[in-house]
Design a protein around this motif. Sequence first.
Motif, PDB file in Angstrom:
ATOM      1  N   ALA A   1       1.262   6.982  -6.474  1.00 31.19           N
ATOM      2  CA  ALA A   1       0.416   8.003  -6.799  1.00 31.19           C
ATOM      3  C   ALA A   1       0.331   9.146  -6.368  1.00 31.19           C
ATOM      4  O   ALA A   1      -0.544  10.173  -6.393  1.00 31.19           O
ATOM      5  CB  ALA A   1      -1.141   7.570  -6.072  1.00 31.19           C
TER       6      ALA A   1
ATOM      7  N   GLU B   1       0.859  10.197  -3.183  1.00 31.78           N
ATOM      8  CA  GLU B   1       0.443  10.492  -1.786  1.00 31.78           C
ATOM      9  C   GLU B   1       1.441   9.967  -0.841  1.00 31.78           C
ATOM     10  O   GLU B   1       1.315   9.063  -0.098  1.00 31.78           O
ATOM     11  CB  GLU B   1      -1.127   9.826  -1.644  1.00 31.78           C
TER      12      GLU B   1
ATOM     13  N   TYR C   1       1.772   4.340   6.071  1.00 33.92           N
ATOM     14  CA  TYR C   1       1.914   2.877   5.978  1.00 33.92           C
ATOM     15  C   TYR C   1       3.099   2.358   6.293  1.00 33.92           C
ATOM     16  O   TYR C   1       3.293   1.417   6.933  1.00 33.92           O
ATOM     17  CB  TYR C   1       1.446   2.657   4.596  1.00 33.92           C
TER      18      TYR C   1
ATOM     19  N   MET D   1       0.888  -1.334  -0.046  1.00 33.83           N
ATOM     20  CA  MET D   1       0.071  -0.004   0.040  1.00 33.83           C
ATOM     21  C   MET D   1       0.892   1.284   0.099  1.00 33.83           C
ATOM     22  O   MET D   1       0.620   2.264  -0.594  1.00 33.83           O
ATOM     23  CB  MET D   1      -0.849   0.198   1.255  1.00 33.83           C
TER      24      MET D   1
ATOM     25  N   LEU E   1       0.508   9.244   2.823  1.00 29.48           N
ATOM     26  CA  LEU E   1      -0.217   8.057   3.165  1.00 29.48           C
ATOM     27  C   LEU E   1       1.053   7.055   3.176  1.00 29.48           C
ATOM     28  O   LEU E   1       0.936   6.123   3.898  1.00 29.48           O
ATOM     29  CB  LEU E   1      -1.131   7.998   1.848  1.00 29.48           C
ATOM     30  N   ALA E   2       1.774   7.121   2.186  1.00 29.26           N
ATOM     31  CA  ALA E   2       3.114   6.165   2.124  1.00 29.26           C
ATOM     32  C   ALA E   2       3.766   6.276   3.378  1.00 29.26           C
ATOM     33  O   ALA E   2       4.187   5.086   3.847  1.00 29.26           O
ATOM     34  CB  ALA E   2       3.911   6.577   0.869  1.00 29.26           C
TER      35      ALA E   2
ATOM     36  N   SER F   1       2.088   1.874  -3.487  1.00 32.03           N
ATOM     37  CA  SER F   1       1.201   2.057  -4.532  1.00 32.03           C
ATOM     38  C   SER F   1       0.734   3.756  -4.245  1.00 32.03           C
ATOM     39  O   SER F   1       0.585   4.542  -5.205  1.00 32.03           O
ATOM     40  CB  SER F   1      -0.033   1.278  -4.739  1.00 32.03           C
ATOM     41  N   SER F   2       0.552   4.002  -3.001  1.00 32.09           N
ATOM     42  CA  SER F   2       0.308   5.510  -2.771  1.00 32.09           C
ATOM     43  C   SER F   2       1.406   6.164  -2.835  1.00 32.09           C
ATOM     44  O   SER F   2       1.174   7.589  -3.358  1.00 32.09           O
ATOM     45  CB  SER F   2      -0.197   5.625  -1.328  1.00 32.09           C
TER      46      SER F   2
END
Length: 109
Positions: free
Chosen positions: A34, A36, A43, A27, A39-40, A30-31
């Motif tokens: 993207a 973000e 996580y 996750m 968020l990364a 992928s963030s």
Amino acid sequence: MRPNRFDKAKARRQNIARERIVMLLDMARSSALAGEMDLADRYAQLARKMGMRYSLRMLRGFNLVFCRRCLRYLVPGKNARFRTIGGRLSRQCLGCGAVYRMPLKDRRK
Ligand SMILES: [Zn+2]
């Protein structure tokens, strides 16, 4: 030594934690891709915390994507610089400037 029921329960917990860490790192990746980064980072921090809570050795490659000083998720070319210098891999976090180096030969991790 034969594993007793406590060892078995521990192994089960660690397997679940390992799966969750892999998920969290997926996750995070992928963030990060993207765009973000907040968020990364989050996580990645959760994954790290989980690893410490269940006393897991850090997963292979995990150290590479994580800044130990500012606890950020590192994306090469975005907020991290990866270079090979004299047979060593050098990795700089562009967020806090921390530099990590590791030999490319005989590495155990
Ligand atoms: Zn950093």
